[in-house]
Motif scaffolding. Structure first.
Motif, PDB file in Angstrom:
ATOM      1  N   ASN A   1      11.744  -3.872  -4.523  1.00 58.54           N
ATOM      2  CA  ASN A   1      10.986  -3.854  -3.266  1.00 58.54           C
ATOM      3  C   ASN A   1      11.189  -2.539  -2.518  1.00 58.54           C
ATOM      4  O   ASN A   1      10.239  -1.972  -1.962  1.00 58.54           O
ATOM      5  CB  ASN A   1      11.399  -5.031  -2.381  1.00 58.54           C
ATOM      6  CG  ASN A   1      10.897  -6.354  -2.917  1.00 58.54           C
ATOM      7  OD1 ASN A   1       9.903  -6.397  -3.656  1.00 58.54           O
ATOM      8  ND2 ASN A   1      11.555  -7.441  -2.574  1.00 58.54           N
TER       9      ASN A   1
ATOM     10  N   LYS B   1       8.171   0.204  -1.787  1.00 53.93           N
ATOM     11  CA  LYS B   1       7.769   0.689  -0.461  1.00 53.93           C
ATOM     12  C   LYS B   1       7.655   2.208  -0.439  1.00 53.93           C
ATOM     13  O   LYS B   1       6.825   2.774   0.277  1.00 53.93           O
ATOM     14  CB  LYS B   1       8.780   0.226   0.583  1.00 53.93           C
ATOM     15  CG  LYS B   1       8.677  -1.254   0.922  1.00 53.93           C
ATOM     16  CD  LYS B   1       9.728  -1.671   1.939  1.00 53.93           C
ATOM     17  CE  LYS B   1       9.619  -3.159   2.242  1.00 53.93           C
ATOM     18  NZ  LYS B   1      10.653  -3.598   3.217  1.00 53.93           N
TER      19      LYS B   1
ATOM     20  N   THR C   1       3.244   4.261  -0.844  1.00 50.88           N
ATOM     21  CA  THR C   1       2.761   5.022   0.305  1.00 50.88           C
ATOM     22  C   THR C   1       2.568   6.500  -0.042  1.00 50.88           C
ATOM     23  O   THR C   1       2.151   7.280   0.799  1.00 50.88           O
ATOM     24  CB  THR C   1       3.752   4.916   1.489  1.00 50.88           C
ATOM     25  OG1 THR C   1       5.035   5.375   1.065  1.00 50.88           O
ATOM     26  CG2 THR C   1       3.850   3.475   1.976  1.00 50.88           C
TER      27      THR C   1
ATOM     28  N   LEU D   1       2.453  -9.974   1.924  1.00 54.37           N
ATOM     29  CA  LEU D   1       2.050  -8.665   2.420  1.00 54.37           C
ATOM     30  C   LEU D   1       0.957  -8.788   3.476  1.00 54.37           C
ATOM     31  O   LEU D   1       0.224  -9.779   3.509  1.00 54.37           O
ATOM     32  CB  LEU D   1       1.518  -7.801   1.273  1.00 54.37           C
ATOM     33  CG  LEU D   1       2.457  -7.498   0.106  1.00 54.37           C
ATOM     34  CD1 LEU D   1       1.702  -6.725  -0.968  1.00 54.37           C
ATOM     35  CD2 LEU D   1       3.670  -6.718   0.568  1.00 54.37           C
ATOM     36  N   SER D   2       0.830  -7.775   4.300  1.00 59.37           N
ATOM     37  CA  SER D   2      -0.309  -7.701   5.206  1.00 59.37           C
ATOM     38  C   SER D   2      -1.531  -7.293   4.395  1.00 59.37           C
ATOM     39  O   SER D   2      -1.406  -6.815   3.261  1.00 59.37           O
ATOM     40  CB  SER D   2      -0.047  -6.670   6.307  1.00 59.37           C
ATOM     41  OG  SER D   2       0.002  -5.361   5.744  1.00 59.37           O
TER      42      SER D   2
ATOM     43  N   GLU E   1      -3.426  -4.791   4.934  1.00 58.98           N
ATOM     44  CA  GLU E   1      -3.361  -3.337   4.754  1.00 58.98           C
ATOM     45  C   GLU E   1      -2.453  -2.964   3.589  1.00 58.98           C
ATOM     46  O   GLU E   1      -2.807  -2.105   2.771  1.00 58.98           O
ATOM     47  CB  GLU E   1      -2.849  -2.685   6.038  1.00 58.98           C
ATOM     48  CG  GLU E   1      -2.799  -1.163   5.964  1.00 58.98           C
ATOM     49  CD  GLU E   1      -2.246  -0.530   7.232  1.00 58.98           C
ATOM     50  OE1 GLU E   1      -2.101   0.707   7.255  1.00 58.98           O
ATOM     51  OE2 GLU E   1      -1.957  -1.276   8.183  1.00 58.98           O
ATOM     52  N   GLU E   2      -1.305  -3.623   3.489  1.00 58.11           N
ATOM     53  CA  GLU E   2      -0.376  -3.340   2.392  1.00 58.11           C
ATOM     54  C   GLU E   2      -0.974  -3.750   1.049  1.00 58.11           C
ATOM     55  O   GLU E   2      -0.825  -3.037   0.048  1.00 58.11           O
ATOM     56  CB  GLU E   2       0.934  -4.091   2.618  1.00 58.11           C
ATOM     57  CG  GLU E   2       1.779  -3.551   3.764  1.00 58.11           C
ATOM     58  CD  GLU E   2       2.975  -4.430   4.076  1.00 58.11           C
ATOM     59  OE1 GLU E   2       4.054  -3.888   4.376  1.00 58.11           O
ATOM     60  OE2 GLU E   2       2.817  -5.679   4.033  1.00 58.11           O
TER      61      GLU E   2
ATOM     62  N   ARG F   1      -3.583  -1.252  -0.033  1.00 63.47           N
ATOM     63  CA  ARG F   1      -2.958  -0.019  -0.498  1.00 63.47           C
ATOM     64  C   ARG F   1      -2.527  -0.161  -1.960  1.00 63.47           C
ATOM     65  O   ARG F   1      -2.699   0.757  -2.764  1.00 63.47           O
ATOM     66  CB  ARG F   1      -1.757   0.320   0.386  1.00 63.47           C
ATOM     67  CG  ARG F   1      -1.173   1.716   0.122  1.00 63.47           C
ATOM     68  CD  ARG F   1       0.021   1.992   1.007  1.00 63.47           C
ATOM     69  NE  ARG F   1      -0.348   1.947   2.409  1.00 63.47           N
ATOM     70  CZ  ARG F   1       0.252   1.200   3.329  1.00 63.47           C
ATOM     71  NH1 ARG F   1       1.256   0.416   2.986  1.00 63.47           N
ATOM     72  NH2 ARG F   1      -0.135   1.236   4.578  1.00 63.47           N
ATOM     73  N   ARG F   2      -1.978  -1.314  -2.293  1.00 63.17           N
ATOM     74  CA  ARG F   2      -1.534  -1.536  -3.675  1.00 63.17           C
ATOM     75  C   ARG F   2      -2.729  -1.646  -4.620  1.00 63.17           C
ATOM     76  O   ARG F   2      -2.685  -1.164  -5.743  1.00 63.17           O
ATOM     77  CB  ARG F   2      -0.662  -2.787  -3.750  1.00 63.17           C
ATOM     78  CG  ARG F   2       0.635  -2.635  -2.988  1.00 63.17           C
ATOM     79  CD  ARG F   2       1.686  -3.607  -3.421  1.00 63.17           C
ATOM     80  NE  ARG F   2       2.927  -3.395  -2.681  1.00 63.17           N
ATOM     81  CZ  ARG F   2       4.099  -3.907  -3.024  1.00 63.17           C
ATOM     82  NH1 ARG F   2       4.206  -4.658  -4.106  1.00 63.17           N
ATOM     83  NH2 ARG F   2       5.171  -3.670  -2.302  1.00 63.17           N
TER      84      ARG F   2
END
Length: 206
Positions: free
Chosen positions: A69, A73, A77, A150-151, A153-154, A157-158
């Motif tokens: 994890n 992160k 990003t 996850l949100s 947005e997260e 992104r993935r």
């Protein structure tokens, strides 16, 4: 021996397909994601390389193993950090997978190699045929948010960090659509895929 590379986007049902093939037909399945964990276990050259590049913050203070994890992160990003990670982990994982395939060849006519990044990592040369699972982006995002907590947005992104379905599917002989949670419907598609697969020349599965 015939190796089917099973790939697909995140939360598209690859693991479910692999599990059904294993449980219902007894096909040997190799999970490349699990093999990647082996590649950077404590004491391996890959473990040391990752710490050198990404720092000690990626280490679990209790187990001393690399914390996925924490590593995730960092790399999700930054495209540059993802490239650095892949350049370290992908070659090491490929060697482990290759040995597993070779060791399994004696007892298995057919092997499934499940790998989300099969095409991106260049592991398709280990396979005789490619299968791809596919789901609509909205469905995949909802599954990912729920599974990984996850949100949106997260999760987006993935999703964007991976190869689009259209590009991945260009490499696949078989495409399995998996937008619903109906196992019977999914199994019907898998059976149809087997009948259309070149693997039937090696082994009569149905």
């Amino acid at each position: 021996m015939f190796v089917i590379g099973l790939t697909g986007g995140i939360c598209s049902g690859k693991s479910t397909v692999a599990k059904l093939l294993n449980e219902r037909l007894g096909i040997k399945c190799i999970d490349a994601d699990r093999k990647a964990h082996e590649a950077y276990k404590q004491g391996t050259p890959t473990y040391n390389k990752l710490i050198k590049v990404f720092g000690i913050d990626i280490i679990n203070p209790e187990t001393k193993e690399i914390e996925r994890n924490a590593l995730g992160k960092l790399v999700f990003t930054s495209k540059e950090k993802r490239v650095e990670l892949n350049n370290i982990v992908w070659p090491a994982t490929k060697e482990i997978v290759k040995k597993e395939i070779e060791n399994s060849a004696k007892d298995n006519v057919l092997i499934i190699l499940e790998a989300a990044l099969l095409i991106e990592a260049g592991w398709d040369d280990l396979c005789d045929e490619i299968w791809a699972t596919e789901t609509d982006d909205d469905v995949a995002i909802m599954r990912l948010m729920k599974r990984n907590k996850l949100s949106k947005e997260e999760a987006l992104r993935r999703m964007k960090s991976q190869l689009p379905n259209k590009e991945r599917n260009k490499h696949a002989k078989i495409i399995i659509k998996n937008d619903c949670n109906d196992i019977d419907a999914l199994w019907y598609q898998i059976q149809k895929s087997i009948r259309n697969s070149n693997s039937q020349k090696k082994s009569s599965l149905l």
